[in-house]
Design a protein around this motif. Structure first.
Motif, PDB file in Angstrom:
ATOM      1  N   GLY A 296       2.877   5.157  -0.599  1.00 57.42           N
ATOM      2  CA  GLY A 296       1.466   4.825  -0.598  1.00 57.42           C
ATOM      3  C   GLY A 296       0.582   6.063  -0.568  1.00 57.42           C
ATOM      4  O   GLY A 296      -0.459   6.115  -1.228  1.00 57.42           O
TER       5      GLY A 296
ATOM      6  N   GLU B 261       3.925  -2.858   7.201  1.00 56.06           N
ATOM      7  CA  GLU B 261       4.853  -3.538   6.296  1.00 56.06           C
ATOM      8  C   GLU B 261       6.141  -4.022   6.974  1.00 56.06           C
ATOM      9  O   GLU B 261       6.564  -5.167   6.744  1.00 56.06           O
ATOM     10  CB  GLU B 261       5.170  -2.638   5.109  1.00 56.06           C
TER      11      GLU B 261
ATOM     12  N   GLU C 161      -2.714  -0.111   5.768  1.00 54.19           N
ATOM     13  CA  GLU C 161      -2.102  -1.436   5.670  1.00 54.19           C
ATOM     14  C   GLU C 161      -0.585  -1.338   5.511  1.00 54.19           C
ATOM     15  O   GLU C 161       0.160  -2.181   6.020  1.00 54.19           O
ATOM     16  CB  GLU C 161      -2.704  -2.210   4.502  1.00 54.19           C
ATOM     17  N   LEU C 162      -0.104  -0.296   4.823  1.00 55.37           N
ATOM     18  CA  LEU C 162       1.341  -0.129   4.620  1.00 55.37           C
ATOM     19  C   LEU C 162       2.070   0.183   5.929  1.00 55.37           C
ATOM     20  O   LEU C 162       3.284  -0.038   6.022  1.00 55.37           O
ATOM     21  CB  LEU C 162       1.595   0.978   3.598  1.00 55.37           C
TER      22      LEU C 162
ATOM     23  N   ALA D 147      -5.516   1.555   2.197  1.00 56.88           N
ATOM     24  CA  ALA D 147      -4.244   1.109   1.614  1.00 56.88           C
ATOM     25  C   ALA D 147      -3.063   1.682   2.388  1.00 56.88           C
ATOM     26  O   ALA D 147      -2.093   0.970   2.688  1.00 56.88           O
ATOM     27  CB  ALA D 147      -4.172   1.533   0.149  1.00 56.88           C
TER      28      ALA D 147
ATOM     29  N   VAL E 143      -1.666  -0.481  -3.006  1.00 55.42           N
ATOM     30  CA  VAL E 143      -0.863  -1.379  -2.162  1.00 55.42           C
ATOM     31  C   VAL E 143       0.223  -2.059  -2.988  1.00 55.42           C
ATOM     32  O   VAL E 143       1.387  -2.151  -2.568  1.00 55.42           O
ATOM     33  CB  VAL E 143      -1.773  -2.417  -1.480  1.00 55.42           C
TER      34      VAL E 143
ATOM     35  N   TYR F 212      -7.664   0.090  -4.256  1.00 52.80           N
ATOM     36  CA  TYR F 212      -6.934  -0.384  -3.075  1.00 52.80           C
ATOM     37  C   TYR F 212      -5.771  -1.295  -3.460  1.00 52.80           C
ATOM     38  O   TYR F 212      -4.635  -1.108  -3.005  1.00 52.80           O
ATOM     39  CB  TYR F 212      -7.919  -1.102  -2.153  1.00 52.80           C
TER      40      TYR F 212
END
Length: 531
Positions: free
Chosen positions: A85, A129, A125-126, A122, A51, A47
């Protein structure tokens, strides 16, 4: 504003580590250490690698410069982290599934699901950004703290609930918890900006983005999709970040790719590492950050000691000497008492699973490593505050070489001494860094009358008390700890308390100058905050 950002950021990091520490203590009662090792080392490394490689360079490029820019192009550039990613998740996911050792399904079930879930987390979460960078550039500190706190708390609650109800789920538990963590984190940012954009507050602040749609990728006619200057800067940072990630997570990569430790030992090492690093986070990091600013303000960077104001030199030398003495005594105290009480601490924290294996030896070595961390923090704090740009560049090159040597030494020491080898390698690495900083400090002050490095020499009487305390508590551990019942444990604890009290009394009698420094620099500060 910067003064507010650093403590809040530090608070969020400490909060995360404390909660993770408490969560490990609870889950150890229900799960195997092999499962903890796979989650905290193998899957977390997947992860963090995805990231880091996908966004670190973009963050550094987009956070530099002023808030007045073409935000449409910056946001477009940030959305490129998502396909990047996906690429890294697929490539590294295949490596984790087919090239690395697969855990025994009877001990760690659902490994394949865990790899997919952590790779997917991962990517998720991007998706946040662009929102994160906007918040960071405009110093939305409270949003960051709330988002991270809610996500960590949500993850902990779900993990604890599933561990109690369905311990046989194995990696399903941590996969669901990880996906919940990143989902809550991203949704906090999205919901905030949906409510914030177009509001009177945003208009009052002249916020550069006015519509939610502007936070999505946008094509503008007759203009490039991204700012090519930022894109080239991103590529430059990417080449640096790739190496930085390998060096930052070096221990985990050695564990993962070279199979020097089994999954159970990896789990124990990670728990002990988290336990030991809490001391550095709580005690040493605030000292380093505060006094880095002090030294940078009192002395001018790049100038010799003769070219500085002599009153400022005297003040800086005195503070440096007392700081070195302070962290040295804290480190010695942790080293001396940590040796005799590591097994008891781990038995209370994680039960026999931690206290009966390599755990106590690991924590004993980490207690010694804390002493290295303490001294290195202050010596590098002074060194970095005074180095000119050319010296910093040379030091970065030295650090690169040291990090490469550290990875090699870690491999060999771990083969010889098991997981303790990682901590011994860290001690060696930190010792070299301390030697470099001490040489810099010695050369800096050699043309003056000040000798701040004498702060590394405790009084002989206090040193004798430390030695006596180490011997007494070591015998106490042999006689009373840790399988002779709670009464024997209480005797062992009482013995340590008496030795600690004797050490403190001796410290107050022999280090009067240091005691005055602590009272004036630290205690008075907290008393002012309380009034």
């Amino acid at each position: 504003l910067r003064g507010r950002v650093l403590p809040v950021r530090l608070l969020s990091q400490v909060l995360f580590r404390v909660i993770t520490f408490a969560l490990n203590a609870f889950t150890l009662r229900y799960l195997s250490r092999e499962l903890i090792g796979v989650v905290n080392v193998r899957l977390t490394l997947l992860y963090s690698t995805v990231v880091f490689l996908a966004r670190e360079a973009f963050r550094r490029a987009c956070l530099s410069g002023s808030t007045k820019r073409n935000w449409t192009k910056t946001i477009n550039l940030l959305w490129l982290t998502v396909p990047l990613g996906v690429f890294w998740s697929v490539v590294l996911g295949l490596v984790w599934l087919y090239l690395l050792e697969v855990p025994d399904p009877s001990v760690v079930p659902h490994y394949q699901t865990g790899v997919v879930a952590f790779g997917l987390s991962a990517i998720t979460e991007l998706l946040g950004e662009p929102f994160w960078v906007l918040a960071q550039v405009h110093l939305f500190v409270r949003l960051k703290v709330i988002a991270e706190s809610l996500s960590v708390v949500s993850k902990c609650i779900l993990t604890v609930t599933l561990v109690i109800l369905y311990p046989q789920w194995g990696l399903y538990i941590f996969s669901l918890a990880q996906l919940l963590y990143v989902s809550v984190l991203v949704m906090c940012y999205v919901i905030y900006f949906v409510m914030f954009l177009g509001s009177p507050e945003a208009t009052k602040k002249s916020f550069p983005v006015t519509r939610v749609k502007a936070l999505l990728p946008n094509f503008v006619e007759d203009e490039t999709f991204v700012n090519w200057k930022e894109a080239r800067l991103t590529w430059s940072f990417f080449k640096q970040s790739f190496l930085k990630q390998i060096l930052t997570e070096g221990e985990r990569y050695v564990m993962t790719f070279l199979n020097v430790l089994n999954f159970g030992d990896q789990g124990v090492y990670d728990i002990v590492n988290n336990l030991g690093s809490l001391v550095a986070r709580f005690i040493f990091l605030p000292i380093e950050e505060s006094f880095y600013v002090f030294f940078a303000k009192v002395l001018e960077r790049g100038k010799t000691v003769k070219d500085q104001k002599q009153d400022d030199v005297a003040m800086a030398a005195n503070v440096l000497e007392l700081l070195l003495k302070l962290v040295l005594l804290i480190g010695l105290t942790i080293t001396v008492f940590g040796y005799a009480y590591s097994q008891l601490a781990l038995d209370i924290y994680g039960g026999s699973m931690l206290s009966s294996g390599t755990g106590p030896d690991l924590l004993r070595c980490y207690s010694l490593y804390v002493l290295f961390l303490a001294v290195n923090g202050v010596t590098e704090c002074f060194t970095f505050a005074l180095m000119c740009k050319e010296e910093v560049d040379r030091y970065n090159f030295v650090m690169l070489a040291l990090s490469s040597i550290f990875l090699c030494i870690s491999y060999f020491l771990t083969h010889w001494y098991g997981s303790v080898g990682f901590i011994l390698a860290n001690c060696f690495n930190m010792g070299i860094r301390i030697a470099h900083s001490i040489q810099y400090i010695h050369d800096y002050f050699k043309e003056s009358a000040h000798r701040p490095l004498t702060g590394l020499l405790p009084s002989p009487v206090l040193l004798l008390v430390y030695i006596i305390s180490a011997v007494i508590t070591a015998f106490s551990e042999v006689l009373f700890c840790c399988d002779k019942g709670w009464m024997a444990r209480l005797i062992h604890i009482s013995t340590g308390a008496l030795c600690f009290a004797a050490t403190l009394v001796t410290m107050f009698c022999t280090e009067t100058k240091l005691i005055h420094f602590v009272r004036s620099q630290f205690l008075s500060r907290y008393l002012k905050k309380g009034t």
